[in-house]
Design an enzyme around this catalytic site. Structure first.
Site, PDB file in Angstrom:
ATOM      1  N   GLN A  44       0.822  -1.281   0.044  1.00  0.00           N
ATOM      2  CA  GLN A  44      -0.005  -0.001   0.029  1.00  0.00           C
ATOM      3  C   GLN A  44       0.814   1.299   0.014  1.00  0.00           C
ATOM      4  OE1 GLN A  44      -2.661  -1.794   3.452  1.00  0.00           O
ATOM      5  NE2 GLN A  44      -3.335   0.242   2.723  1.00  0.00           N
ATOM      6  N   HIS A  45       0.210   2.349  -0.307  1.00  0.00           N
ATOM      7  CA  HIS A  45       0.820   3.665   0.046  1.00  0.00           C
ATOM      8  C   HIS A  45       1.737   4.196  -0.879  1.00  0.00           C
ATOM      9  CE1 HIS A  45      -1.500   3.418   3.711  1.00  0.00           C
ATOM     10  NE2 HIS A  45      -0.563   2.146   4.258  1.00  0.00           N
ATOM     11  N   ASP A  96      -2.258  -4.922  -0.437  1.00  0.00           N
ATOM     12  CA  ASP A  96      -1.944  -6.376  -0.035  1.00  0.00           C
ATOM     13  C   ASP A  96      -2.558  -6.728   1.147  1.00  0.00           C
ATOM     14  OD1 ASP A  96      -0.495  -4.569   1.687  1.00  0.00           O
ATOM     15  OD2 ASP A  96       1.607  -5.602   1.226  1.00  0.00           O
TER      16      ASP A  96
HETATM   17  O1  LIG Z   1       1.697   0.193   4.800  1.00  0.00           O
HETATM   18  C1  LIG Z   1       1.174  -0.731   5.218  1.00  0.00           C
HETATM   19  C2  LIG Z   1      -0.279  -1.015   5.616  1.00  0.00           C
HETATM   20  O2  LIG Z   1      -0.859   0.338   5.725  1.00  0.00           O
HETATM   21  C3  LIG Z   1       1.799  -2.100   4.884  1.00  0.00           C
HETATM   22  O3  LIG Z   1       1.083  -3.295   5.433  1.00  0.00           O
HETATM   23  C4  LIG Z   1       2.134  -2.272   3.498  1.00  0.00           C
HETATM   24  O4  LIG Z   1       1.108  -2.497   2.732  1.00  0.00           O
HETATM   25  C5  LIG Z   1       3.355  -3.366   3.135  1.00  0.00           C
HETATM   26  O5  LIG Z   1       2.925  -4.707   3.199  1.00  0.00           O
HETATM   27  P1  LIG Z   1       3.886  -5.609   3.461  1.00  0.00           P
HETATM   28  O6  LIG Z   1       4.875  -5.596   2.237  1.00  0.00           O
HETATM   29  O7  LIG Z   1       4.651  -5.691   4.704  1.00  0.00           O
HETATM   30  O8  LIG Z   1       3.054  -7.007   3.061  1.00  0.00           O
END
Ligand SMILES: O=C(CO)[C@@H](O)[C@H](O)COP(=O)(O)O
Ligand SMILES: Nc1ncnc2c1ncn2[C@@H]1O[C@H](COP(=O)(O)OP(=O)(O)O)[C@@H](O)[C@H]1O
Length: 475
Positions: free
Chosen positions: A71-72, A239
């Protein structure tokens, strides 16, 4: 047998699963690594996606595809569709000051929570865009549109066959789940807050159209596809939203994911808005909502401890399980990459309670596992729920020590679904939903889950909390 493909372009790697549309049975899978670091050119994700697809045996026989991703991340494109600069990832904390400024400018955290369901910290795209405007004004001026990792990959997949970079004007799309992590889209109203974006960035660049949960995102054109047959692309999602879909989470469940990030989240029927900022009020991938608490430090704490001790993951498990609960008073507060929840972007990790007795590899391994789990238990508590089921997923849930110690630290049983790629699975299930239609995603058998129980160790959490608060109270 019709097949669907699901992609997980997460922080550390890209994973692809190919599953049977009807039963959900896993047919093939592949993966490729991403580089380290907190900024990366999106072409690197593209190269990893190509490699992961190849190692999964290609896409010639799939009937639909969906991409989930971290995300983000801020992906800026110029007027021709070229990437303006490396994407800043969710775990890049340079935008922490920008986030603080945005919160103050709008009149405090409550205003943000009411506006978009979340209080921005460094992770949120809106804070990254403010950072860009302030520190790289030339790049900010070149930015004609901004999107997220899964939006960009979906866009590339829908490009002309053999596309080598740049695009010919196809539409950018996203979904509710990923849009809710930008800080300028409201899950409660389902609309962009371009006023907040303009206040943060000084302009309103082009934004992806937000698709509904099973609205088609286009057609697969990469890989030479789209000539012989039409392969629809599902909207994709972030994700964590995909993981919820992959494990079939329902209200009453809390999912705890131990990946690069640690997350605790639940599916909810109504939007949430936590003015304290710990719980992000995201949307999910099914039309519902996904209150979520995210930490910067999870599986990599275990990687770091294993590196320090010169052992592999199994060696770390063995050592951690040799030491007594509480590691003889040795406490690891695992803020190795700074921290997001609590919002301490400049924090570092801390080890407290070293004595001659606790100076052993086993005690250190135990302290690392317990510290990481106590930190996750804080995230779980911040959700304020008393779920019927706690599901443990992500790469770190493969650890024997984590499975054994988690129920003790959480003070409740945990359920570990069969080891798998739940984010990619969720994307595949979304692709199957696109094909099947209907109000609910198709039901897939998720396979045998294992339940882990242990006597609660509240003293371990109490000692952790004492060290955490003494060390970081005034940070
Ligand atoms: O920033 C967040 C949720 O807000 C993280 O959960 C990212 O989405 C990255 O996820 P992973 O790569 O650790 O699964
Ligand atoms: N058996 C294991 N024991 C402990 N950690 C593991 C094990 N297998 C994988 N991991 C950890 O899982 C992490 C990657 O998890 P993953 O969920 O794929 O991350 P992300 O989705 O953020 O890329 C790595 O840091 C890795 O060390």
């Amino acid at each position: 047998m019709a097949l669907v493909a699901g992609v997980d372009s997460s922080t550390q790697s890209c994973k692809v699963v190919i599953r049977d549309v009807e039963t959900g049975a896993l047919v093939r899978h592949g993966r490729a690594a991403h580089p380290g670091g907190t900024e990366v050119h999106p072409d690197v994700w593209w190269a990893a996606l190509l490699a992961a697809v190849e190692s999964a045996g290609g896409l010639d026989d799939v009937a639909a595809l969906s991409v989930a991703a971290q995300q983000h991340g801020m992906v800026c494109l110029d007027a021709t569709g070229e990437v303006v600069r490396d994407a800043l990832l969710w775990n890049d904390t340079r935008s922490a000051g920008a986030a603080r400024d945005l919160v103050a400018e709008l009149g405090g955290p409550r205003r943000w929570a009411e506006a978009v369901g979340s209080v921005p910290v460094a992770a949120f795209t809106v804070a990254k865009l403010r950072w860009l405007a302030e520190h790289e004004p030339g790049n900010a001026r070149r930015t004609a549109s901004v999107c997220l990792p899964h939006d960009w990959l979906t866009w590339r997949l829908g490009g002309p066959a053999g596309d080598g970079g740049g695009r010919d004007g196809g539409e950018l799309v996203t979904d509710r789940g990923d849009a809710s992590g930008t800080g300028y889209w409201s899950p409660a109203t389902g609309s962009y807050r371009t006023d907040l974006l303009e206040a943060a960035f000084g302009a309103v660049p082009g934004l992806p159209r937000v698709l509904g949960p099973r609205e088609q995102a286009g057609e697969l054109r990469a890989f030479g596809a789209g000539e012989a047959g039409r392969v629809p692309l599902a909207p994709g999602t972030g994700d964590n939203m995909a993981a919820a879909l992959g494990v079939g989470a329902e209200p009453g469940d809390v999912v705890v994911s131990i990946g690069t990030s640690g997350t605790a989240f639940a599916v909810a029927a109504t939007p949430s808005a936590d003015p304290g900022g710990a719980v992000a009020g995201f949307a999910d991938a099914t039309g519902r909502f996904l209150p979520l608490v995210c930490t910067l430090n999870a599986a990599r704490v275990l990687d770091a401890a294993a590196r320090l001790l010169g052992v592999d993951p199994e060696g770390l498990d063995r050592l951690a399980l040799e030491a007594p609960a509480g590691a003889g008073g040795l406490v690891c507060v695992p803020y190795l990459e700074g921290e997001r929840t609590p919002n301490l972007p400049d924090a570092t990790g801390s080890l407290h309670g070293l004595t001659l007795g606790t100076s052993t590899p086993a005690h250190l391994a135990r302290a690392a596992v317990e510290g990481m789990l106590c930190h996750l238990a804080d995230a779980f508590d911040a959700l304020g729920l008393d779920p019927a089921r706690v599901l443990l997923v992500g790469g770190g849930a493969r650890s024997r020590a984590v499975r054994g110690i988690a129920p003790a630290v959480f003070g409740r049983p945990v359920v570990v679904p069969q080891p798998g790629e739940y984010v990619a699975d969720g994307a595949a299930r979304q692709a199957a939903w696109l094909l099947a239609g209907g109000d609910e995603p198709p039901l897939w058998e998720t396979g045998g889950a294992e339940r882990f129980e242990a006597d609660a160790t509240p003293d371990v959490r109490a000692r952790y909390a004492e060290v955490r608060d003494t060390r970081f109270h005034d940070a």
